[in-house]
Design a protein around this motif. Structure first.
Motif, PDB file in Angstrom:
ATOM      1  N   ASP A   1       6.499  10.067 114.240  1.00 31.24           N
ATOM      2  CA  ASP A   1       5.372   9.045 114.294  1.00 31.24           C
ATOM      3  C   ASP A   1       5.775   7.537 113.762  1.00 31.24           C
ATOM      4  O   ASP A   1       5.679   6.292 114.146  1.00 31.24           O
ATOM      5  CB  ASP A   1       4.384   9.018 113.504  1.00 31.24           C
ATOM      6  CG  ASP A   1       4.576   9.510 111.901  1.00 31.24           C
ATOM      7  OD1 ASP A   1       5.708   9.119 111.334  1.00 31.24           O
ATOM      8  OD2 ASP A   1       3.227   9.937 111.133  1.00 31.24           O
TER       9      ASP A   1
ATOM     10  N   HIS B   1       6.683   7.064 110.793  1.00 31.20           N
ATOM     11  CA  HIS B   1       6.352   6.262 109.167  1.00 31.20           C
ATOM     12  C   HIS B   1       6.243   7.078 107.947  1.00 31.20           C
ATOM     13  O   HIS B   1       6.730   7.116 106.614  1.00 31.20           O
ATOM     14  CB  HIS B   1       5.587   5.133 109.252  1.00 31.20           C
ATOM     15  CG  HIS B   1       3.612   5.876 109.492  1.00 31.20           C
ATOM     16  ND1 HIS B   1       2.982   7.076 109.669  1.00 31.20           N
ATOM     17  CD2 HIS B   1       3.621   5.478 110.931  1.00 31.20           C
ATOM     18  CE1 HIS B   1       2.237   7.448 110.169  1.00 31.20           C
ATOM     19  NE2 HIS B   1       2.106   6.581 110.880  1.00 31.20           N
ATOM     20  N   THR B   2       5.528   8.351 108.676  1.00 30.39           N
ATOM     21  CA  THR B   2       5.465   9.945 107.602  1.00 30.39           C
ATOM     22  C   THR B   2       6.453  10.698 107.402  1.00 30.39           C
ATOM     23  O   THR B   2       7.272  11.362 107.469  1.00 30.39           O
ATOM     24  CB  THR B   2       4.193  10.800 108.255  1.00 30.39           C
ATOM     25  OG1 THR B   2       3.245  10.066 108.776  1.00 30.39           O
ATOM     26  CG2 THR B   2       3.942  11.658 107.174  1.00 30.39           C
TER      27      THR B   2
ATOM     28  N   TRP C   1      -3.310  -2.100 111.605  1.00 33.00           N
ATOM     29  CA  TRP C   1      -2.611  -1.568 110.509  1.00 33.00           C
ATOM     30  C   TRP C   1      -2.497  -0.052 111.400  1.00 33.00           C
ATOM     31  O   TRP C   1      -2.470   0.049 112.506  1.00 33.00           O
ATOM     32  CB  TRP C   1      -3.531  -1.079 109.135  1.00 33.00           C
ATOM     33  CG  TRP C   1      -4.047  -1.894 108.977  1.00 33.00           C
ATOM     34  CD1 TRP C   1      -5.839  -1.740 108.769  1.00 33.00           C
ATOM     35  CD2 TRP C   1      -3.929  -3.450 108.557  1.00 33.00           C
ATOM     36  NE1 TRP C   1      -5.620  -3.526 107.928  1.00 33.00           N
ATOM     37  CE2 TRP C   1      -4.245  -4.404 107.411  1.00 33.00           C
ATOM     38  CE3 TRP C   1      -2.533  -3.532 107.707  1.00 33.00           C
ATOM     39  CZ2 TRP C   1      -4.263  -4.834 106.945  1.00 33.00           C
ATOM     40  CZ3 TRP C   1      -2.302  -4.070 106.759  1.00 33.00           C
ATOM     41  CH2 TRP C   1      -3.390  -5.309 106.696  1.00 33.00           C
ATOM     42  N   ILE C   2      -1.419   0.845 110.765  1.00 34.04           N
ATOM     43  CA  ILE C   2      -0.602   1.857 111.610  1.00 34.04           C
ATOM     44  C   ILE C   2      -2.440   2.932 112.011  1.00 34.04           C
ATOM     45  O   ILE C   2      -3.209   2.920 111.361  1.00 34.04           O
ATOM     46  CB  ILE C   2      -0.077   2.809 110.171  1.00 34.04           C
ATOM     47  CG1 ILE C   2       1.259   2.191 110.109  1.00 34.04           C
ATOM     48  CG2 ILE C   2      -0.463   4.398 110.384  1.00 34.04           C
ATOM     49  CD1 ILE C   2       1.766   2.811 109.130  1.00 34.04           C
ATOM     50  N   GLY C   3      -1.952   3.299 113.355  1.00 32.61           N
ATOM     51  CA  GLY C   3      -2.951   4.188 113.897  1.00 32.61           C
ATOM     52  C   GLY C   3      -4.289   3.343 114.237  1.00 32.61           C
ATOM     53  O   GLY C   3      -5.344   3.988 114.188  1.00 32.61           O
TER      54      GLY C   3
ATOM     55  N   GLU D   1      -5.733   2.331 111.901  1.00 33.11           N
ATOM     56  CA  GLU D   1      -6.543   2.330 110.910  1.00 33.11           C
ATOM     57  C   GLU D   1      -7.954   1.460 110.796  1.00 33.11           C
ATOM     58  O   GLU D   1      -7.164  -0.136 110.477  1.00 33.11           O
ATOM     59  CB  GLU D   1      -6.038   2.839 109.731  1.00 33.11           C
ATOM     60  CG  GLU D   1      -5.454   3.906 109.661  1.00 33.11           C
ATOM     61  CD  GLU D   1      -4.800   5.177 108.766  1.00 33.11           C
ATOM     62  OE1 GLU D   1      -4.527   5.920 109.101  1.00 33.11           O
ATOM     63  OE2 GLU D   1      -4.130   3.695 108.145  1.00 33.11           O
TER      64      GLU D   1
ATOM     65  N   SER E   1      -6.826   1.667 105.418  1.00 31.36           N
ATOM     66  CA  SER E   1      -4.969   1.929 105.509  1.00 31.36           C
ATOM     67  C   SER E   1      -4.936   1.548 103.840  1.00 31.36           C
ATOM     68  O   SER E   1      -4.328   1.455 103.663  1.00 31.36           O
ATOM     69  CB  SER E   1      -5.182   0.205 106.805  1.00 31.36           C
ATOM     70  OG  SER E   1      -5.626  -0.366 105.962  1.00 31.36           O
TER      71      SER E   1
ATOM     72  N   ARG F   1      -3.925   4.073 102.267  1.00 35.77           N
ATOM     73  CA  ARG F   1      -2.479   4.469 102.866  1.00 35.77           C
ATOM     74  C   ARG F   1      -1.995   3.359 101.659  1.00 35.77           C
ATOM     75  O   ARG F   1      -1.147   3.846 101.389  1.00 35.77           O
ATOM     76  CB  ARG F   1      -2.475   4.485 103.866  1.00 35.77           C
ATOM     77  CG  ARG F   1      -0.997   4.680 104.071  1.00 35.77           C
ATOM     78  CD  ARG F   1      -0.332   4.133 106.062  1.00 35.77           C
ATOM     79  NE  ARG F   1      -1.608   5.122 106.570  1.00 35.77           N
ATOM     80  CZ  ARG F   1      -0.639   6.313 107.471  1.00 35.77           C
ATOM     81  NH1 ARG F   1      -0.397   6.974 106.929  1.00 35.77           N
ATOM     82  NH2 ARG F   1      -1.856   7.040 108.111  1.00 35.77           N
TER      83      ARG F   1
ATOM     84  N   THR G   1       6.907   6.274  99.975  1.00 35.88           N
ATOM     85  CA  THR G   1       7.250   5.817 101.816  1.00 35.88           C
ATOM     86  C   THR G   1       8.867   5.933 101.750  1.00 35.88           C
ATOM     87  O   THR G   1       9.579   5.711 100.948  1.00 35.88           O
ATOM     88  CB  THR G   1       6.927   4.280 101.893  1.00 35.88           C
ATOM     89  OG1 THR G   1       7.543   3.618 100.923  1.00 35.88           O
ATOM     90  CG2 THR G   1       5.229   3.697 102.438  1.00 35.88           C
TER      91      THR G   1
ATOM     92  N   ASN H   1      11.302   3.732 103.253  1.00 33.62           N
ATOM     93  CA  ASN H   1      12.027   2.587 104.358  1.00 33.62           C
ATOM     94  C   ASN H   1      12.887   1.916 105.081  1.00 33.62           C
ATOM     95  O   ASN H   1      13.973   2.780 103.563  1.00 33.62           O
ATOM     96  CB  ASN H   1      11.238   1.232 103.825  1.00 33.62           C
ATOM     97  CG  ASN H   1      11.273   0.128 104.251  1.00 33.62           C
ATOM     98  OD1 ASN H   1      10.807  -0.228 105.585  1.00 33.62           O
ATOM     99  ND2 ASN H   1      11.737  -0.902 103.702  1.00 33.62           N
TER     100      ASN H   1
END
Length: 478
Positions: free
Chosen positions: A249, A251-252, A294-296, A298, A303, A306, A312, A314
C-alpha cells in the motif's frame, strides 16, 4: 500578582519584542549545514541573560552546543523550560519575502504576522516567553518561580547530542529540582481553539546509501549508462531495498517486528481524539496541507486515530545521478535516501534501528549502508498529573476553549526529560497562531484581528499567568 502592571510592561515593550524576534530570525543556526554554530549558541546565551537569567553558559555536546541557564527567584517551586534555537534549511526562491528578514505582512481576516524561518518553529513562541520575563524585569517584580532553561541547536536534525547536554552534572542536578519541563508553543487554530498535548511521537533520522563506497560491484562515480548491461545500478538497488520497508500500500511499515512494542490507543485516548476532531474543521485542515483526501479515503476521525497512533517510515528525499534539464545517459555511482521513523509508545530508538539493520541483512542488502544521524523515543505525560492540570486551569481561567490530545504527531526530545533518570512530566504549552514550519513562508501572528486568537502580547501574558499557576504546585508538579 499585579497583572495590570505586567500587562502594561508587555504592551510598552511590544515593538522591542518584535525587533528582538526579527534580529533572532536574522541569525539562523542550521545544524544540517553547520551554519552559525558558535554564533547561535552565544546569541541564545545572551538572550537568556537579557531576559533575567542570572547565569547562562554554553554546554559542549560533541556537535552543536547547548545553552544552560538558571534564574533563582528565591521561590519554593522551579520550572524547567526547553528551547531549540536552530531552524530548518530554506530556499529563498520559494519565499514571498526574504526568509531572514522577519517582514511584517498582513494576513486577510487574521491580522499582522511576522514571516521568516523559525517564526513559528520555535522562535516566535519562545520570544513570547522571554517577553514575559522582560515584563517582570521592567515592572520591578520578582518571578513567582525559579527557572531552569536548557536550549539545544540540533532539534531539527533529531537531537543527536541532546542527551549529552542534559547529562552534564550541573544541568542534571538543576533539572531534578523542577516540577516539570515545557516547551513554548502556539496552539490556536483560526477560530481560537487551543490544545494541550500529553506527549509526542519520537523520531529517528537516517540515510540509506548504496554505491562505490559500499561495494565494489558499483562504480566509484557516474559512468556511461551503456554500462548498465554489465554493472549493477546503485539507484535500482536502493529502490529495491526501500520497497521492502513498507507494504504494497506504500505506507504501512513492513520492517520485521516493527509493531511488536507498539502500544495501541486506549479508550480514553480515542475519546480525546474524537473531542479534538469535533472541534476542528476538516476542510480547513486539508486545505492547509494541500490534500483532498486521507489515506484509503478514510473519514476524519479514523484518519486522526491513524495520525496519532501509527508509527511511520517516511522517505524525505532521494538523491542519485543526474536531475537537470533533459537526459545525461549516466549510470549513477551513488544513491542515497533520507528517511525518518516516527515512533509511538512503547518503541525506542535503539529498538527500531536494530530491527531496520536486521531486516535489511535478512534480505541480503549487506551493500546498503545505514547511517543514523539522530533520534529519540516518544514521550508521554499523564493527563491527571499536577503539571498538566495547571495548564488546564490557566486556559479555563482565561476562557480559552481547548482540547487534550494524547500526543503530537510531530516530535520533540521530551523523552530526555520524561524518561529515566529524570522522569519528569513534560508538555507543550501556549497560545497564539502560526504555520509553515519546515516550509516556505513560515509565519507567526503578531497582532490578531480576532479577539479569540492571541497575538504576541496576549501569548506573552498567558505565560505570565502560567508562571503564577505553576508557583502553586509546591512539590506536587509530578
Amino acid at each position: 500578582m499585579n497583572r495590570e502592571q505586567l500587562e502594561k510592561a508587555v504592551t510598552a515593550r511590544h515593538d522591542l519584542t518584535v525587533k528582538a524576534l526579527q534580529d533572532w530570525i536574522a541569525l539562523p543556526t542550521i545544524a544540517a549545514e553547520g551554519r552559525n554554530v558558535a554564533e547561535g549558541a552565544e546569541y541564545m546565551r545572551r538572550l537568556a541573560l537579557d531576559a533575567g537569567f542570572q547565569q547562562a553558559r554554553i554546554v559542549p555536546s560533541g556537535g552543536v552546543p547547548g545553552v544552560f541557564a538558571t534564574l533563582d527567584a528565591g521561590a519554593p517551586v522551579t520550572l524547567g523550560i526547553y528551547f531549540m534555537y536552530d531552524v530548518k534549511q530554506f530556499d529563498p526562491a520559494e519565499w514571498s519575502s526574504p526568509p531572514l528578514e522577519g517582514r511584517l505582512v498582513e494576513r486577510r481576516g487574521e491580522g499582522t504576522a511576522l514571516m521568516g524561518r523559525g517564526a513559528i518553529n520555535q522562535k516566535g513562541p519562545e520570544m513570547a516567553f522571554l517577553a514575559a520575563l522582560h515584563a517582570f524585569k521592567a515592572s520591578g517584580r520578582k518571578l513567582p518561580v525559579n527557572l531552569v532553561l536548557v536550549a539545544e541547536g540540533e532539534e531539527e536534525i533529531a537531537s543527536p547530542n541532546f542527551p549529552t547536554i542534559v547529562a552534564d552534572p550541573e544541568v542534571a542536578a538543576a533539572l531534578k529540582k523542577t516540577v516539570g519541563v515545557f516547551i513554548p508553543t502556539s496552539s490556536q487554530d483560526a477560530q481560537g481553539n487551543a490544545g494541550i498535548t500529553l506527549g509526542a511521537k519520537g523520531a529517528v533520522e537516517f540515510q540509506l546509501i548504496v554505491g562505490g563506497e559500499t561495494s565494489d560491484k558499483y562504480p566509484k562515480s557516474d559512468v556511461h549508462s551503456s554500462n548498465h548491461a554489465r554493472i549493477e545500478s546503485p539507484a535500482w538497488r536502493l529502490v529495491k531495498a526501500l520497497d521492502t520497508l513498507v507494504a504494497a500500500d506504500g505506507h504501512t511499515p513492513a520492517i520485521d517486528g516493527w509493531f511488536e512494542n507498539v502500544q495501541p490507543l486506549t479508550p480514553r485516548q480515542k475519546e480525546l481524539i474524537a473531542q479534538r476532531v469535533a472541534s476542528t474543521n476538516e476542510a480547513e485542515v486539508k486545505k492547509a496541507l494541500g490534500v483532498g483526501r486521507w489515506i484509503g479515503n478514510e473519514d476524519y476521525l479514523t484518519s486522526s486515530y491513524r495520525f496519532l497512533s501509527q508509527p511511520t517510515v517516511n522517505i524525505q528525499g532521494l538523491v542519485s545521478g543526474y536531475t537537470g534539464v533533459g537526459g545525461k545517459t549516466v549510470l549513477p555511482g551513488r544513491a542515497e535516501a533520507k528517511l525518518e521513523f516516527r515512533l509511538v509508545p512503547n518503541m525506542t530508538k535503539d529498538e527500531v534501528v536494530t530491527k531496520l539493520k536486521a531486516h535489511l541483512a535478512k534480505r541480503g542488502f549487506d551493500d546498503v549502508k545505514v547511517v543514523v544521524s539522530g533520534g529519540y523515543g516518544p514521550n508521554q505525560t499523564d493527563e491527571n498529573s499536577a503539571f498538566i492540570q495547571a495548564q488546564k486551569r490557566v486556559f479555563d481561567r482565561a476562557g480559552i476553549k481547548y482540547t487534550l490530545s494524547p500526543r503530537n504527531a510531530g516530535s520533540w526530545p521530551g523523552v530526555v526529560f520524561n524518561g529515566a533518570p529524570l522522569n519528569l512530566p513534560t508538555g507543550q504549552f501556549g497560545i497564539g497562531r502560526g504555520n509553515g514550519a519546515h516550509a516556505p513562508n513560515e509565519w507567526f501572528l503578531i497582532t490578531s484581528t480576532n479577539p479569540k486568537v492571541a497575538g504576541l502580547d496576549e501569548a506573552t501574558m498567558l505565560y505570565v499567568d502560567y508562571l503564577y499557576e505553576i508557583a502553586k504546585l509546591g512539590g506536587s508538579g509530578r
